[in-house]
Scaffold this motif. Structure first.
Motif, PDB file in Angstrom:
ATOM      1  N   THR A 147      43.308  32.189  40.296  1.00  0.00           N
ATOM      2  CA  THR A 147      42.517  33.410  40.249  1.00  0.00           C
ATOM      3  C   THR A 147      43.268  34.530  39.527  1.00  0.00           C
ATOM      4  OG1 THR A 147      43.310  34.013  42.452  1.00  0.00           O
ATOM      5  CG2 THR A 147      41.167  32.908  42.317  1.00  0.00           C
ATOM      6  N   LEU A 148      44.586  34.581  39.669  1.00  0.00           N
ATOM      7  CA  LEU A 148      45.364  35.599  38.961  1.00  0.00           C
ATOM      8  C   LEU A 148      45.275  35.367  37.457  1.00  0.00           C
ATOM      9  CD1 LEU A 148      48.632  37.290  39.766  1.00  0.00           C
ATOM     10  CD2 LEU A 148      48.470  36.114  37.580  1.00  0.00           C
ATOM     11  N   THR A 149      45.414  34.119  37.051  1.00  0.00           N
ATOM     12  CA  THR A 149      45.301  33.797  35.623  1.00  0.00           C
ATOM     13  C   THR A 149      43.929  34.173  35.100  1.00  0.00           C
ATOM     14  OG1 THR A 149      46.873  31.983  35.871  1.00  0.00           O
ATOM     15  CG2 THR A 149      45.477  31.950  33.906  1.00  0.00           C
ATOM     16  N   ASP A 150      42.887  33.808  35.833  1.00  0.00           N
ATOM     17  CA  ASP A 150      41.520  34.131  35.407  1.00  0.00           C
ATOM     18  C   ASP A 150      41.321  35.641  35.285  1.00  0.00           C
ATOM     19  OD1 ASP A 150      41.019  31.405  35.489  1.00  0.00           O
ATOM     20  OD2 ASP A 150      39.953  31.496  37.409  1.00  0.00           O
ATOM     21  N   ASP A 151      41.790  36.380  36.290  1.00  0.00           N
ATOM     22  CA  ASP A 151      41.642  37.840  36.257  1.00  0.00           C
ATOM     23  C   ASP A 151      42.418  38.453  35.106  1.00  0.00           C
ATOM     24  OD1 ASP A 151      40.026  37.651  38.482  1.00  0.00           O
ATOM     25  OD2 ASP A 151      41.510  38.462  39.896  1.00  0.00           O
ATOM     26  N   LEU A 152      43.622  37.952  34.860  1.00  0.00           N
ATOM     27  CA  LEU A 152      44.424  38.504  33.766  1.00  0.00           C
ATOM     28  C   LEU A 152      43.790  38.210  32.409  1.00  0.00           C
ATOM     29  CD1 LEU A 152      46.975  40.130  33.156  1.00  0.00           C
ATOM     30  CD2 LEU A 152      48.176  37.957  32.874  1.00  0.00           C
ATOM     31  N   GLY A 184      34.648  48.921  30.594  1.00  0.00           N
ATOM     32  CA  GLY A 184      35.688  47.890  30.505  1.00  0.00           C
ATOM     33  C   GLY A 184      36.952  48.195  31.289  1.00  0.00           C
ATOM     34  N   LEU A 185      37.515  49.395  31.108  1.00  0.00           N
ATOM     35  CA  LEU A 185      38.745  49.717  31.831  1.00  0.00           C
ATOM     36  C   LEU A 185      38.482  49.933  33.319  1.00  0.00           C
ATOM     37  CD1 LEU A 185      40.758  51.940  29.327  1.00  0.00           C
ATOM     38  CD2 LEU A 185      40.990  49.491  29.814  1.00  0.00           C
ATOM     39  N   GLY A 186      37.274  50.336  33.678  1.00  0.00           N
ATOM     40  CA  GLY A 186      36.917  50.404  35.090  1.00  0.00           C
ATOM     41  C   GLY A 186      36.906  49.015  35.715  1.00  0.00           C
ATOM     42  N   PHE A 187      36.440  48.054  34.950  1.00  0.00           N
ATOM     43  CA  PHE A 187      36.442  46.664  35.399  1.00  0.00           C
ATOM     44  C   PHE A 187      37.873  46.158  35.548  1.00  0.00           C
ATOM     45  CE2 PHE A 187      35.321  42.070  34.533  1.00  0.00           C
ATOM     46  CZ  PHE A 187      34.690  41.877  35.753  1.00  0.00           C
ATOM     47  N   CYS A 233      42.612  44.714  39.136  1.00  0.00           N
ATOM     48  CA  CYS A 233      44.039  44.865  39.466  1.00  0.00           C
ATOM     49  C   CYS A 233      44.267  45.891  40.577  1.00  0.00           C
ATOM     50  CB  CYS A 233      44.848  45.182  38.220  1.00  0.00           C
ATOM     51  SG  CYS A 233      44.494  46.775  37.480  1.00  0.00           S
ATOM     52  N   ASP A 234      43.232  46.171  41.343  1.00  0.00           N
ATOM     53  CA  ASP A 234      43.337  47.113  42.469  1.00  0.00           C
ATOM     54  C   ASP A 234      43.925  48.458  42.060  1.00  0.00           C
ATOM     55  OD1 ASP A 234      42.223  45.307  44.319  1.00  0.00           O
ATOM     56  OD2 ASP A 234      44.182  44.359  44.630  1.00  0.00           O
ATOM     57  N   CYS A 245      48.043  46.853  32.611  1.00  0.00           N
ATOM     58  CA  CYS A 245      47.560  46.495  33.938  1.00  0.00           C
ATOM     59  C   CYS A 245      48.594  45.597  34.610  1.00  0.00           C
ATOM     60  CB  CYS A 245      46.200  45.821  33.898  1.00  0.00           C
ATOM     61  SG  CYS A 245      46.192  44.175  33.160  1.00  0.00           S
ATOM     62  N   GLU A 246      48.587  45.620  35.915  1.00  0.00           N
ATOM     63  CA  GLU A 246      49.500  44.801  36.707  1.00  0.00           C
ATOM     64  C   GLU A 246      48.692  44.093  37.776  1.00  0.00           C
ATOM     65  OE1 GLU A 246      52.418  46.015  40.200  1.00  0.00           O
ATOM     66  OE2 GLU A 246      53.220  46.611  38.248  1.00  0.00           O
ATOM     67  N   LEU A 247      48.835  42.775  37.839  1.00  0.00           N
ATOM     68  CA  LEU A 247      48.161  41.991  38.865  1.00  0.00           C
ATOM     69  C   LEU A 247      49.214  41.395  39.785  1.00  0.00           C
ATOM     70  CD1 LEU A 247      46.170  41.813  36.250  1.00  0.00           C
ATOM     71  CD2 LEU A 247      44.961  40.272  37.749  1.00  0.00           C
ATOM     72  N   ARG A 248      48.905  41.382  41.067  1.00  0.00           N
ATOM     73  CA  ARG A 248      49.844  40.846  42.053  1.00  0.00           C
ATOM     74  C   ARG A 248      49.223  39.674  42.773  1.00  0.00           C
ATOM     75  NH1 ARG A 248      52.116  46.493  44.538  1.00  0.00           N
ATOM     76  NH2 ARG A 248      53.015  47.232  42.580  1.00  0.00           N
TER      77      ARG A 248
END
Length: 148
Positions: free
Chosen positions: A40-45, A114-117, A122-123, A141-144
């Motif tokens: 899911t992290l890969t997909d979101d990134l 787009g940036l809101g999405f 990325c919370d 952006c940073e995803l955890r």
């Protein structure tokens, strides 16, 4: 945001086809990296990369003939950072990145969310720099992910 030298960096031509190449580049580095991130992290990134790369092409000089944008990727335990640096605003239509609240956005509009999405994925761990920085806009952006 990650503060050390990027693990991976690549400059892309400022053409729409480059967004697909950017998505593949991000996914490949995440899957082959030294950290085991959930899918899911890969997909979101990949979605964030697509939005950020598209914005660089549509709203900056990066999308003009001869334009480019640069992606930088950092990977750490439980954290991935992506940064897109473009060539700055177009001379005829100056723009500044903005993060809108995607929940209150006008969904009939074709752009502007787009940036809101990205922020939602990325919370809220995202941001940007704006000119007069001589190198243009930088959006990140940073995803955890939970540590295994």
């Amino acid at each position: 945001m990650c503060r050390h030298e990027a693990d991976h960096q690549l400059t892309f031509a400022g053409r729409p086809a480059s967004v697909g190449v950017l998505r593949d580049w991000v996914a490949r580095h995440i899957r082959l990296g030294r950290h085991d991130y959930p899918g899911t992290l890969t997909d979101d990134l990949v979605i964030c990369a697509s939005e950020m790369g598209t914005n660089a092409i549509r709203h900056s000089r990066s999308g003009l003939p001869g334009g480019v944008f640069t992606a930088s990727l950092w990977q750490g335990p439980g954290c991935v950072c992506l940064e897109i640096r473009d060539m700055g605003p177009r001379p005829d239509t100056p723009s500044v990145p903005h993060i809108s609240d995607s929940m209150s956005a006008d969904f009939a509009r074709e752009s502007g969310r787009g940036l809101g999405f990205v922020a939602a994925l990325c919370d809220g761990r995202c941001g940007f720099t704006v000119p007069p920085h001589p190198r243009g806009h930088t959006v990140w952006c940073e995803l955890r992910a939970p540590l295994a």
